[in-house]
Scaffold this active site. Structure first.
Site, PDB file in Angstrom:
ATOM      1  N   LYS A  19       0.832  -1.206   0.000  1.00 32.69           N
ATOM      2  CA  LYS A  19       0.000   0.000   0.000  1.00 32.69           C
ATOM      3  C   LYS A  19       0.865   1.253   0.000  1.00 32.69           C
ATOM      4  O   LYS A  19       0.657   2.161  -0.808  1.00 32.69           O
ATOM      5  CB  LYS A  19      -0.899   0.007   1.229  1.00 32.69           C
ATOM      6  CG  LYS A  19      -1.530   1.367   1.551  1.00 32.69           C
ATOM      7  CD  LYS A  19      -2.088   1.396   2.944  1.00 32.69           C
ATOM      8  CE  LYS A  19      -2.567   2.768   3.341  1.00 32.69           C
ATOM      9  NZ  LYS A  19      -1.469   3.746   3.566  1.00 32.69           N
ATOM     10  N   ASN A  20       1.852   1.309   0.905  1.00 33.68           N
ATOM     11  CA  ASN A  20       2.646   2.528   1.058  1.00 33.68           C
ATOM     12  C   ASN A  20       3.540   2.804  -0.139  1.00 33.68           C
ATOM     13  O   ASN A  20       4.039   3.920  -0.290  1.00 33.68           O
ATOM     14  CB  ASN A  20       3.482   2.453   2.336  1.00 33.68           C
ATOM     15  CG  ASN A  20       2.628   2.561   3.588  1.00 33.68           C
ATOM     16  OD1 ASN A  20       1.524   3.084   3.548  1.00 33.68           O
ATOM     17  ND2 ASN A  20       3.140   2.051   4.698  1.00 33.68           N
ATOM     18  N   ARG A  29      -4.061  10.342   3.010  1.00 31.79           N
ATOM     19  CA  ARG A  29      -2.852  11.120   3.273  1.00 31.79           C
ATOM     20  C   ARG A  29      -1.953  11.195   2.041  1.00 31.79           C
ATOM     21  O   ARG A  29      -1.338  12.224   1.757  1.00 31.79           O
ATOM     22  CB  ARG A  29      -2.111  10.456   4.437  1.00 31.79           C
ATOM     23  CG  ARG A  29      -0.807  11.120   4.837  1.00 31.79           C
ATOM     24  CD  ARG A  29      -1.066  12.412   5.564  1.00 31.79           C
ATOM     25  NE  ARG A  29       0.176  13.046   6.011  1.00 31.79           N
ATOM     26  CZ  ARG A  29       0.231  14.208   6.631  1.00 31.79           C
ATOM     27  NH1 ARG A  29      -0.885  14.871   6.882  1.00 31.79           N
ATOM     28  NH2 ARG A  29       1.372  14.726   7.006  1.00 31.79           N
ATOM     29  N   CYS A  79      -5.547   8.815   8.303  1.00 31.18           N
ATOM     30  CA  CYS A  79      -5.849   8.466   9.683  1.00 31.18           C
ATOM     31  C   CYS A  79      -5.386   9.561  10.644  1.00 31.18           C
ATOM     32  O   CYS A  79      -4.363  10.198  10.423  1.00 31.18           O
ATOM     33  CB  CYS A  79      -5.159   7.151  10.059  1.00 31.18           C
ATOM     34  SG  CYS A  79      -5.816   5.687   9.223  1.00 31.18           S
ATOM     35  N   ARG A 106       1.516  14.845  11.871  1.00 27.34           N
ATOM     36  CA  ARG A 106       2.113  14.526  10.576  1.00 27.34           C
ATOM     37  C   ARG A 106       2.200  15.749   9.654  1.00 27.34           C
ATOM     38  O   ARG A 106       1.641  15.766   8.558  1.00 27.34           O
ATOM     39  CB  ARG A 106       1.336  13.396   9.898  1.00 27.34           C
ATOM     40  CG  ARG A 106       1.303  12.144  10.722  1.00 27.34           C
ATOM     41  CD  ARG A 106       0.980  10.925   9.908  1.00 27.34           C
ATOM     42  NE  ARG A 106      -0.397  10.877   9.503  1.00 27.34           N
ATOM     43  CZ  ARG A 106      -0.923   9.896   8.770  1.00 27.34           C
ATOM     44  NH1 ARG A 106      -0.170   8.901   8.376  1.00 27.34           N
ATOM     45  NH2 ARG A 106      -2.173   9.903   8.426  1.00 27.34           N
ATOM     46  N   PRO A 107       2.883  16.802  10.073  1.00 24.29           N
ATOM     47  CA  PRO A 107       2.970  18.004   9.242  1.00 24.29           C
ATOM     48  C   PRO A 107       3.748  17.740   7.963  1.00 24.29           C
ATOM     49  O   PRO A 107       4.556  16.809   7.889  1.00 24.29           O
ATOM     50  CB  PRO A 107       3.717  19.000  10.144  1.00 24.29           C
ATOM     51  CG  PRO A 107       4.520  18.140  11.062  1.00 24.29           C
ATOM     52  CD  PRO A 107       3.671  16.921  11.317  1.00 24.29           C
ATOM     53  N   ILE A 108       3.496  18.576   6.963  1.00 20.22           N
ATOM     54  CA  ILE A 108       4.203  18.412   5.685  1.00 20.22           C
ATOM     55  C   ILE A 108       5.239  19.514   5.493  1.00 20.22           C
ATOM     56  O   ILE A 108       5.627  19.818   4.369  1.00 20.22           O
ATOM     57  CB  ILE A 108       3.212  18.377   4.502  1.00 20.22           C
ATOM     58  CG1 ILE A 108       2.409  19.684   4.416  1.00 20.22           C
ATOM     59  CG2 ILE A 108       2.291  17.180   4.604  1.00 20.22           C
ATOM     60  CD1 ILE A 108       1.590  19.789   3.143  1.00 20.22           C
ATOM     61  N   ASP A 130       3.998   1.133  12.030  1.00 19.24           N
ATOM     62  CA  ASP A 130       2.789   0.527  11.473  1.00 19.24           C
ATOM     63  C   ASP A 130       2.535  -0.887  11.990  1.00 19.24           C
ATOM     64  O   ASP A 130       1.442  -1.423  11.793  1.00 19.24           O
ATOM     65  CB  ASP A 130       2.863   0.496   9.940  1.00 19.24           C
ATOM     66  CG  ASP A 130       2.502   1.840   9.314  1.00 19.24           C
ATOM     67  OD1 ASP A 130       2.163   2.768  10.069  1.00 19.24           O
ATOM     68  OD2 ASP A 130       2.571   1.959   8.081  1.00 19.24           O
ATOM     69  N   ILE A 158       7.301   7.713  16.770  1.00 19.24           N
ATOM     70  CA  ILE A 158       6.998   8.284  15.453  1.00 19.24           C
ATOM     71  C   ILE A 158       5.757   9.175  15.492  1.00 19.24           C
ATOM     72  O   ILE A 158       5.793  10.331  15.066  1.00 19.24           O
ATOM     73  CB  ILE A 158       6.819   7.175  14.403  1.00 19.24           C
ATOM     74  CG1 ILE A 158       8.008   6.197  14.423  1.00 19.24           C
ATOM     75  CG2 ILE A 158       6.642   7.792  13.019  1.00 19.24           C
ATOM     76  CD1 ILE A 158       9.351   6.825  14.083  1.00 19.24           C
ATOM     77  N   ARG A 163      -8.886   0.374   3.958  1.00 16.84           N
ATOM     78  CA  ARG A 163      -7.976   1.296   3.268  1.00 16.84           C
ATOM     79  C   ARG A 163      -6.637   0.645   2.980  1.00 16.84           C
ATOM     80  O   ARG A 163      -5.943   1.037   2.036  1.00 16.84           O
ATOM     81  CB  ARG A 163      -7.719   2.537   4.128  1.00 16.84           C
ATOM     82  CG  ARG A 163      -8.800   3.596   4.129  1.00 16.84           C
ATOM     83  CD  ARG A 163      -8.324   4.837   4.871  1.00 16.84           C
ATOM     84  NE  ARG A 163      -7.001   5.221   4.422  1.00 16.84           N
ATOM     85  CZ  ARG A 163      -5.938   5.330   5.214  1.00 16.84           C
ATOM     86  NH1 ARG A 163      -6.030   5.081   6.496  1.00 16.84           N
ATOM     87  NH2 ARG A 163      -4.768   5.686   4.712  1.00 16.84           N
TER      88      ARG A 163
END
Length: 417
Positions: free
Chosen positions: A22-23, A92, A116, A121-123, A304, A326, A397
């Site tokens: 998936k990732n 995301r 989620c 989780r800033p970008i 994960d 994390i 998902r």
């Protein structure tokens, strides 16, 4: 809304086949638009995140065909339009269109991505990378406009080795002028997969899988056919299941080195693993002992798999400890696990102590997020009685046909509307 219903404590035997990551797939699909030709991606998981990306591609005028474990992407008639918030907010990974569209058109407009709620989780690392390449970033109420007259390679140091930022900067840099160097880059297998895909399209990327990635910009990319790497998180989840309920249960189609941080911890707890070239075979043991786990960036223990490991730790004698480094909201599965009979304490949303051995009892619980949902599935599989999991859209998902795969090996599990 659908629910998953599980009758627990049934032994599992046979084989579970692992699908595409998936990732990785959610990054490869936006990466495919960097060329103006046709791209065929194989071993693509049939999950809802892929369907959401298909919608985004279609909104940009891309010719998309989504089939059984493949997606064909032809961006020859693509238009660089604004990505609607209702589409980008579904997952995301929609943020990978930032790097891809910026790299291809030098301009992108889209909303802040969804996904989620496991942490902030800033970008900011993504945006700083774009700015180092020469882009200008404007943000208003979560809407981003990123533009550049031209992109020029530069040396970019990441404050933390972020997977998303590493990939997004690669996407923006492959068509930029000169050389880009990403220092303190993420080293996950998904990074390697994206780099190999881009190189197969004509990019010049070296060092993927190490802390230093070098990208020599090229003028254009071409179409290709590429197969997505196996999903190490899906593989790890089912290896955990096998450790708890397996009767010669074989998890196939994986790359064992990708989950070595997990298998080494399971072996430390007393799990007997038969590890082959592309499989792990497990039978449930009798007396597992407590272990300590600290999540870290790859090749450390993956965040994960922290939540899916919790049910296993409830079956270990002694006190196990988890340190989550994390994300700040990665213990949302704990309250329902305690509700089912586990003895767990959480400290400062970063540390958890699991007191074993506990017997779990089926309850009505909630999938608060993707991996937390997988954790609740495992709890249901090992619990006495019936477990009902609501909000299973989170689970779907990221886990392709999780109900079908578990039923095939003997689980009493079904999905109901």
């Amino acid at each position: 809304m659908s629910s998953i219903v599980i009758e627990g404590n049934h032994k599992l035997s046979g084989e579970i086949a692992i699908g595409g990551a998936k990732n990785s797939a959610v990054a490869l699909i936006p990466a495919a638009i960097l060329c103006g030709d046709k791209v065929l991606l194989k071993n693509v998981p049939n999950i809802s995140d892929i369907y959401a990306l298909e919608e985004i591609l279609s909104s940009l005028g891309v010719d998309v065909e989504l089939g059984d474990h493949f997606i064909s992407i032809d961006s020859s008639d693509m238009i660089n339009d604004v990505i609607p918030c209702e589409l980008s907010s579904k997952l995301r990974a929609s943020y990978y269109f930032m790097g891809a569209l910026l790299g291809k058109y030098k301009k992108v407009k889209m909303c802040f991505p969804g996904g989620c709620s496991i942490g902030q989780r800033p970008i900011n690392l993504h945006l700083k990378g774009f700015e180092k390449l020469g882009a200008h970033v404007e943000e208003e109420d979560g809407n981003f406009t990123i533009t550049a007259d031209k992109l020029i390679g530069d040396d970019i140091f990441l404050d933390v080795p972020s997977v998303g930022a590493t990939i997004n900067i690669m996407l923006a840099a492959v068509l930029a002028g000169g050389k880009t160097v990403i220092d303190n880059a993420a080293m996950e297998p998904e990074i390697v997969d994206v780099a190999e895909f881009l190189n197969q399209m004509g990019a010049q990327i070296s060092g993927a899988g190490t802390p230093k990635i070098e990208i020599i910009g090229v003028e254009k990319l071409h179409g290709t056919t590429y197969s997505v790497v196996p999903d190490r998180i899906e593989a790890g989840t089912y290896v955990i299941v096998a450790s708890l309920l397996g009767k010669n249960l074989k998890v196939t189609g994986l790359i064992p080195s990708h989950i070595e941080s997990l298998t080494s911890k399971l072996e430390e707890a007393g799990v007997k693993l038969d590890i082959g070239k592309n499989y792990v075979r497990v039978s449930r043991g009798g007396n597992y002992k407590a272990i300590d786990v600290k999540t870290m960036v790859y090749p450390g223990f993956p965040t994960d798999l922290q939540q899916p490991l919790v049910p296993f730790l409830t079956k270990c004698h002694g006190i196990s400890h988890i340190e989550e480094t994390i994300y700040e909201n990665r213990f949302m599965n704990i309250p329902d696990t305690v509700k089912m009979g586990a003895s767990i304490e959480v400290f400062d949303n970063q540390y958890a102590s699991i007191y074993g051995k506990s017997d779990l009892v089926g309850k009505v619980v909630v999938a608060t997020d993707l991996r937390g949902g997988a954790s609740m599935v495992i709890c249901g599989l090992i619990a006495d009685g019936i477990t009902t999991i609501n909000n299973v859209e989170h689970i779907l998902r990221g886990y392709e046909d999780i109900v079908g795969k578990l039923r095939k090996v003997g689980a009493h599990i079904k999905i109901v509307d």
